[in-house]
Design a protein around this motif. Structure first.
Motif, mmCIF file in Angstrom:
data_model
loop_
_atom_site.group_PDB
_atom_site.id
_atom_site.type_symbol
_atom_site.label_atom_id
_atom_site.label_comp_id
_atom_site.label_asym_id
_atom_site.label_seq_id
_atom_site.Cartn_x
_atom_site.Cartn_y
_atom_site.Cartn_z
ATOM 1 N N ARG A 10 -8.130 -11.973 4.235
ATOM 2 C CA ARG A 10 -8.894 -11.437 3.110
ATOM 3 C C ARG A 10 -9.639 -10.216 3.642
ATOM 4 O O ARG A 10 -10.244 -10.247 4.711
ATOM 5 N N ARG A 19 -10.534 0.190 -2.449
ATOM 6 C CA ARG A 19 -9.868 -0.609 -3.497
ATOM 7 C C ARG A 19 -9.301 -1.910 -2.943
ATOM 8 O O ARG A 19 -9.043 -2.851 -3.696
ATOM 9 N N ALA A 20 -9.114 -1.989 -1.636
ATOM 10 C CA ALA A 20 -8.535 -3.181 -1.016
ATOM 11 C C ALA A 20 -9.552 -4.305 -0.820
ATOM 12 O O ALA A 20 -9.161 -5.450 -0.596
ATOM 13 N N ARG A 23 -9.277 -8.299 -1.688
ATOM 14 C CA ARG A 23 -7.866 -8.666 -1.842
ATOM 15 C C ARG A 23 -7.352 -9.353 -0.583
ATOM 16 O O ARG A 23 -7.963 -9.314 0.465
ATOM 17 N N GLY A 25 -4.053 -9.763 2.089
ATOM 18 C CA GLY A 25 -2.866 -9.078 2.592
ATOM 19 C C GLY A 25 -2.366 -9.766 3.843
ATOM 20 O O GLY A 25 -2.855 -10.828 4.222
ATOM 21 N N ILE A 46 -0.792 -5.925 -0.038
ATOM 22 C CA ILE A 46 -2.074 -6.080 -0.720
ATOM 23 C C ILE A 46 -1.866 -6.012 -2.229
ATOM 24 O O ILE A 46 -2.316 -6.874 -2.966
ATOM 25 N N SER A 47 -1.186 -4.981 -2.659
ATOM 26 C CA SER A 47 -0.915 -4.742 -4.074
ATOM 27 C C SER A 47 0.156 -3.674 -4.159
ATOM 28 O O SER A 47 0.276 -2.840 -3.253
#
Length: 63
Positions: A10, A19-20, A23, A25, A46-47
Motif C-alpha cells: 500500500r 495520485r498513487a 492505492r 501496487g 497501481i491503476s
C-alpha cells in the motif's frame, strides 16, 4: 524494511506521483534499489491511469 519482486504494497505517500497515495501496487525490483532509482522502489500495477512510480521505503507498507 526490504521488499521482494511481486510483494503487494500500500502506498502511504509518494513524492513521485501523489495520485498513487492510498492505492495498492506490486514491487517490480528483483534486488534492493540502487543509484539508478535514487534508492527508491519501483511500484507497478497501481491503476491503468497511473504509470509505475518510484517510492522510498518509508512510503510503502506490505499488505
Amino acid at each position: 524494511m526490504t521488499f521482494s519482486a511481486g510483494d503487494q504494497v500500500r502506498i502511504v505517500a509518494c513524492q513521485d506521483d501523489p495520485r498513487a497515495v492510498g492505492r495498492v501496487g506490486r514491487i517490480v525490483d528483483e534486488v534492493p534499489p540502487g543509484p539508478l532509482t535514487g534508492g527508491r522502489w519501483t511500484v507497478d500495477h497501481i491503476s491503468w491511469l497511473i504509470a509505475p512510480v518510484l517510492c522510498e521505503t518509508h512510503e510503502l507498507r506490505k499488505t
